[in-house]
Scaffold this motif. Structure first.
Motif, PDB file in Angstrom:
ATOM      1  N   SER A 338       0.827  -1.205   0.000  1.00 40.02           N
ATOM      2  CA  SER A 338       0.000   0.000   0.000  1.00 40.02           C
ATOM      3  C   SER A 338       0.865   1.260   0.000  1.00 40.02           C
ATOM      4  O   SER A 338       0.599   2.213  -0.742  1.00 40.02           O
ATOM      5  CB  SER A 338      -0.918  -0.010   1.227  1.00 40.02           C
ATOM      6  N   LEU A 339       1.893   1.271   0.834  1.00 40.37           N
ATOM      7  CA  LEU A 339       2.786   2.427   0.898  1.00 40.37           C
ATOM      8  C   LEU A 339       3.504   2.612  -0.434  1.00 40.37           C
ATOM      9  O   LEU A 339       3.610   3.737  -0.946  1.00 40.37           O
ATOM     10  CB  LEU A 339       3.794   2.248   2.030  1.00 40.37           C
ATOM     11  N   ALA A 340       4.015   1.512  -1.000  1.00 37.93           N
ATOM     12  CA  ALA A 340       4.726   1.607  -2.273  1.00 37.93           C
ATOM     13  C   ALA A 340       3.812   2.153  -3.365  1.00 37.93           C
ATOM     14  O   ALA A 340       4.245   2.935  -4.221  1.00 37.93           O
ATOM     15  CB  ALA A 340       5.269   0.240  -2.668  1.00 37.93           C
ATOM     16  N   ALA A 341       2.529   1.766  -3.343  1.00 35.63           N
ATOM     17  CA  ALA A 341       1.580   2.260  -4.347  1.00 35.63           C
ATOM     18  C   ALA A 341       1.413   3.768  -4.245  1.00 35.63           C
ATOM     19  O   ALA A 341       1.268   4.461  -5.261  1.00 35.63           O
ATOM     20  CB  ALA A 341       0.235   1.569  -4.172  1.00 35.63           C
ATOM     21  N   GLN A 342       1.428   4.279  -3.026  1.00 34.09           N
ATOM     22  CA  GLN A 342       1.199   5.706  -2.819  1.00 34.09           C
ATOM     23  C   GLN A 342       2.455   6.547  -3.035  1.00 34.09           C
ATOM     24  O   GLN A 342       2.369   7.763  -3.188  1.00 34.09           O
ATOM     25  CB  GLN A 342       0.620   5.932  -1.424  1.00 34.09           C
ATOM     26  N   LEU A 343       3.609   5.891  -3.069  1.00 30.11           N
ATOM     27  CA  LEU A 343       4.868   6.594  -3.325  1.00 30.11           C
ATOM     28  C   LEU A 343       5.397   6.335  -4.727  1.00 30.11           C
ATOM     29  O   LEU A 343       6.363   6.968  -5.149  1.00 30.11           O
ATOM     30  CB  LEU A 343       5.939   6.152  -2.314  1.00 30.11           C
ATOM     31  N   HIS A 455      -3.690   7.103   9.298  1.00 28.03           N
ATOM     32  CA  HIS A 455      -3.356   8.311   8.551  1.00 28.03           C
ATOM     33  C   HIS A 455      -1.911   8.707   8.823  1.00 28.03           C
ATOM     34  O   HIS A 455      -1.463   8.710   9.979  1.00 28.03           O
ATOM     35  CB  HIS A 455      -4.286   9.461   8.945  1.00 28.03           C
ATOM     36  N   VAL A 456      -1.188   9.035   7.777  1.00 27.05           N
ATOM     37  CA  VAL A 456       0.240   9.329   7.893  1.00 27.05           C
ATOM     38  C   VAL A 456       0.568  10.573   7.076  1.00 27.05           C
ATOM     39  O   VAL A 456       0.044  10.764   5.968  1.00 27.05           O
ATOM     40  CB  VAL A 456       1.091   8.141   7.394  1.00 27.05           C
ATOM     41  N   ILE A 457       1.437  11.415   7.628  1.00 30.47           N
ATOM     42  CA  ILE A 457       2.012  12.544   6.894  1.00 30.47           C
ATOM     43  C   ILE A 457       3.497  12.260   6.700  1.00 30.47           C
ATOM     44  O   ILE A 457       4.208  11.936   7.667  1.00 30.47           O
ATOM     45  CB  ILE A 457       1.810  13.873   7.639  1.00 30.47           C
ATOM     46  N   LEU A 458       3.970  12.377   5.470  1.00 29.26           N
ATOM     47  CA  LEU A 458       5.381  12.200   5.149  1.00 29.26           C
ATOM     48  C   LEU A 458       5.952  13.561   4.783  1.00 29.26           C
ATOM     49  O   LEU A 458       5.414  14.253   3.923  1.00 29.26           O
ATOM     50  CB  LEU A 458       5.560  11.227   3.981  1.00 29.26           C
ATOM     51  N   CYS A 459       7.033  13.930   5.428  1.00 33.62           N
ATOM     52  CA  CYS A 459       7.633  15.242   5.185  1.00 33.62           C
ATOM     53  C   CYS A 459       9.131  15.078   4.959  1.00 33.62           C
ATOM     54  O   CYS A 459       9.833  14.499   5.796  1.00 33.62           O
ATOM     55  CB  CYS A 459       7.376  16.178   6.368  1.00 33.62           C
ATOM     56  N   GLU A 460       9.611  15.576   3.822  1.00 30.10           N
ATOM     57  CA  GLU A 460      11.049  15.597   3.553  1.00 30.10           C
ATOM     58  C   GLU A 460      11.507  17.042   3.583  1.00 30.10           C
ATOM     59  O   GLU A 460      10.837  17.926   3.025  1.00 30.10           O
ATOM     60  CB  GLU A 460      11.345  14.968   2.190  1.00 30.10           C
ATOM     61  N   VAL A 520      11.074  23.044   4.173  1.00 23.98           N
ATOM     62  CA  VAL A 520      10.284  21.872   3.764  1.00 23.98           C
ATOM     63  C   VAL A 520      10.394  21.692   2.259  1.00 23.98           C
ATOM     64  O   VAL A 520      10.184  22.623   1.493  1.00 23.98           O
ATOM     65  CB  VAL A 520       8.803  22.034   4.180  1.00 23.98           C
ATOM     66  N   ARG A 521      10.748  20.489   1.842  1.00 18.84           N
ATOM     67  CA  ARG A 521      10.876  20.176   0.415  1.00 18.84           C
ATOM     68  C   ARG A 521       9.601  19.547  -0.157  1.00 18.84           C
ATOM     69  O   ARG A 521       9.086  19.979  -1.178  1.00 18.84           O
ATOM     70  CB  ARG A 521      12.065  19.230   0.187  1.00 18.84           C
ATOM     71  N   THR A 522       9.132  18.505   0.498  1.00 15.95           N
ATOM     72  CA  THR A 522       7.907  17.839   0.038  1.00 15.95           C
ATOM     73  C   THR A 522       7.098  17.402   1.242  1.00 15.95           C
ATOM     74  O   THR A 522       7.650  17.108   2.307  1.00 15.95           O
ATOM     75  CB  THR A 522       8.206  16.597  -0.828  1.00 15.95           C
ATOM     76  N   VAL A 523       5.782  17.346   1.067  1.00 17.39           N
ATOM     77  CA  VAL A 523       4.908  16.818   2.111  1.00 17.39           C
ATOM     78  C   VAL A 523       3.722  16.144   1.422  1.00 17.39           C
ATOM     79  O   VAL A 523       3.235  16.620   0.393  1.00 17.39           O
ATOM     80  CB  VAL A 523       4.426  17.919   3.078  1.00 17.39           C
ATOM     81  N   ARG A 524       3.302  15.009   1.950  1.00 16.23           N
ATOM     82  CA  ARG A 524       2.138  14.319   1.386  1.00 16.23           C
ATOM     83  C   ARG A 524       1.406  13.581   2.483  1.00 16.23           C
ATOM     84  O   ARG A 524       1.997  13.244   3.520  1.00 16.23           O
ATOM     85  CB  ARG A 524       2.550  13.362   0.269  1.00 16.23           C
ATOM     86  N   SER A 525       0.148  13.344   2.232  1.00 18.96           N
ATOM     87  CA  SER A 525      -0.700  12.600   3.168  1.00 18.96           C
ATOM     88  C   SER A 525      -1.049  11.261   2.536  1.00 18.96           C
ATOM     89  O   SER A 525      -1.428  11.194   1.367  1.00 18.96           O
ATOM     90  CB  SER A 525      -1.972  13.390   3.465  1.00 18.96           C
ATOM     91  N   ILE A 526      -0.926  10.170   3.300  1.00 15.26           N
ATOM     92  CA  ILE A 526      -1.275   8.840   2.813  1.00 15.26           C
ATOM     93  C   ILE A 526      -2.103   8.134   3.877  1.00 15.26           C
ATOM     94  O   ILE A 526      -2.254   8.627   4.997  1.00 15.26           O
ATOM     95  CB  ILE A 526      -0.028   8.002   2.478  1.00 15.26           C
ATOM     96  N   HIS A 527      -2.639   6.987   3.514  1.00 18.16           N
ATOM     97  CA  HIS A 527      -3.394   6.184   4.473  1.00 18.16           C
ATOM     98  C   HIS A 527      -2.981   4.737   4.336  1.00 18.16           C
ATOM     99  O   HIS A 527      -2.888   4.200   3.230  1.00 18.16           O
ATOM    100  CB  HIS A 527      -4.899   6.321   4.247  1.00 18.16           C
ATOM    101  N   LEU A 528      -2.691   4.101   5.465  1.00 17.07           N
ATOM    102  CA  LEU A 528      -2.246   2.707   5.484  1.00 17.07           C
ATOM    103  C   LEU A 528      -3.215   1.863   6.298  1.00 17.07           C
ATOM    104  O   LEU A 528      -3.776   2.336   7.269  1.00 17.07           O
ATOM    105  CB  LEU A 528      -0.842   2.599   6.079  1.00 17.07           C
TER     106      LEU A 528
END
Length: 528
Positions: A338-343, A455-460, A520-528
């Motif tokens: 699921s994570l790989a699909a969203q990234l 719910h997860v927020i990924l921030c680089e 902040v370079r990138t930020v996205r919201s995903i769901h696992l």
């Protein structure tokens, strides 16, 4: 001795005949109360259901002989899959049985809109004869934009081409070559919105597709274009759609599905001309209902008589000792997929599942299949399971590699998933502590220890002071509570990464605020 099958929901006589012709002993007992069903389920090897029978953990405890459950239909919400898996019961469904029926409804919607059939019918019944009012448009020569060309979308494509329409399609999980074989031109979404005279949606409802068609998208569509959704409610922003119809920008819209079903009486779409609606009847034809019943009967007979598994939605056919070994890693594989699909980059061409350490001695195929099914499920409008996932990937031009490595990579066992595509690659890895604690330990080049759930927020970001504090302040001000946080940075300190488990999905505006924070370079919201 013949295997015994209990049919506890209405199946067609043809389906029952298939079971009997296969040499199985069949009892049809429809409408049993839970207590009555529990009292007899221990006498059967197979159970055939639709949606009325609730196959609970309590029922499965009584099912000492049960080997397989067949669900005539797509969803298996009425079956406790975890309990069935733990007891070694195979659960099958019939995901393709209604593809033609749903595609035909979408085509009917398109025809109804282009020729004003519902409104013209109402006018004639009201005693009017308004020929000029209902002048329509031919479909031949028009451009159909199909969003998602899986089982249903591909059937619609076939029908549309027969009607001499030009078809463009968006589907990030199919190669340009595979699309060309279907007779369509694969395009990006922005191009599809701009080119299509008619748009038909055939994608699942996910975090990525919710409100996929919003006010901005509707504004980019051609003036007078038609929109059809026979997929899932929530993919279209219905209020924005009502505004686009009321303003005259769209020529018409048709929905078989709504975000709230049934829709409220004061729903803004219901009072508009040029809007056609049906009450979620995509799969409701006699042929489809009969087809799924016969299909599940054939699947049950093949499994009981020959051990052949088709359309299983859990892990079938493994020896118990092997199942015990890999069972803790199956949920992890689902999360990694699921994570790989969203990234994943656009146009994925290869998925690699590498199993390392102690787990490498076990069969890789079930782990890879679970990963692949979760990966594909994010982008298809029809269910994908562990058995069908490899074939679906092959159809879409996605190569699947299974790699075994004895090297543990600092963990007793490690599962790594790499997705390669046109835009680069995505790389995630995880392990299991003890028997049940799944942990995400790598995202691309970042090492971390995170819980892959919810719910997860990924921030680089740049590896600079104050970023995490600013991030927490911004989310707190927006009412987004951080449950857990895992931080990482590259060895050269050039970049840092935050994996935040949050209690609720942040609104798009919140993510935009975070993107504007310093460093902040990138930020996205995903769901696992």
């Amino acid at each position: 001795m013949a295997a015994r099958v209990l049919v506890s929901d209405d199946l067609s006589p043809e389906a029952v005949a298939v079971l009997k012709q296969a040499g199985l002993e069949v009892d049809v007992k429809v409408g049993l109360k839970p207590d009555a069903l529990e009292a007899i389920i221990g006498d059967y090897d197979a159970l055939a259901v639709r949606s009325a029978t609730k196959v609970t953990a309590k029922l499965l405890e009584k099912a000492s002989r049960l080997r397989v459950i067949g669900r005539a239909g797509v969803g298996v919400d009425n079956v406790d899959l975890d309990a069935a898996t733990r007891r070694g019961v195979v659960v099958m469904n019939t995901p393709g049985g209604s593809s033609v029926t749903v595609a035909e409804l979408a085509l009917a919607m398109i025809l109804a809109l282009s020729r004003h059939v519902p409104a013209a019918t109402a006018s004639v019944k009201a005693g009017k004869w308004e020929k000029k009012r209902f002048q329509g448009h031919e479909l031949a020569g028009k451009t159909l934009g199909v969003v998602g060309i899986g089982n249903i979308g591909s059937v619609l494509v076939d029908r549309a081409l027969a009607m001499k329409m030009r078809v463009v399609a968006y589907d990030p999980f199919i190669s340009a070559e595979a699309a060309a074989k279907l007779g369509v031109e694969r395009v990006e979404l922005d191009a599809l919105w701009a080119q299509a005279d008619v748009v038909s949606l055939h994608v699942p409802l996910t975090e990525q597709t919710r409100n996929l068609v919003d006010a901005k998208v509707l504004a980019r569509m051609k003036k007078g274009a038609l929109l059809v959704n026979c997929a899932r409610g929530g993919i279209v922003d219905e209020r924005a759609l009502a505004d686009a119809l009321a303003s005259g920008h769209l020529g018409g819209a048709a929905l078989d599905v709504f975000e709230q079903e049934p829709p409220p009486a004061d729903h803004p779409l219901l009072g508009l001309d040029g809007f056609v609606a049906t009450p979620h009847i995509g799969a409701s034809t006699e042929e489809a209902q009969s087809a799924v019943a016969v299909a599940v009967a054939e699947q049950l007979a093949a499994y009981l008589n020959h051990g052949v598994v088709k359309n299983a939605v859990n892990v079938p056919g493994l020896p118990r000792e092997i199942m015990d070994q890999i069972a803790p890693f199956l949920p992890l594989c689902e999360k990694l997929g699921s994570l790989a699909a969203q990234l994943a980059p656009q146009g994925p061409s290869e998925v690699t599942v590498e199993v390392a350490g102690e787990l490498a001695a076990a069969p890789i195929r079930p782990l890879a299949a679970r990963t692949l099914a979760a990966f594909l499920r994010h982008h298809l409008e029809t269910p994908v399971n562990d058995v069908s996932a490899p074939a679906v990937a092959k159809e879409r031009g996605i190569a699947v590699r299974e790699v075994r490595s004895a090297e543990p990579h600092d963990y007793a066992s490690l599962v790594t998933v790499t997705v390669r595509g046109q835009g680069g690659e995505a790389h995630v890895a995880g392990t299991v502590y003890g028997k049940r604690e799944a942990r995400l330990v790598r995202v691309d080049g970042f090492r971390l220890e995170a819980v892959p759930e919810g719910h997860v927020i990924l921030c680089e970001n740049d590896d600079a002071p104050g970023v995490v504090g600013n991030l927490g302040t911004a989310l707190g001000a927006a009412g987004v509570n951080i449950a857990r946080i895992s931080l990482s940075r590259l060895d050269d300190h050039s970049r840092a990464f935050a994996f935040l488990n949050v209690d609720s999905a942040p609104a798009p505006g919140v993510l935009e605020q975070v993107r504007r924070l310093p460093h902040v370079r990138t930020v996205r919201s995903i769901h696992l």
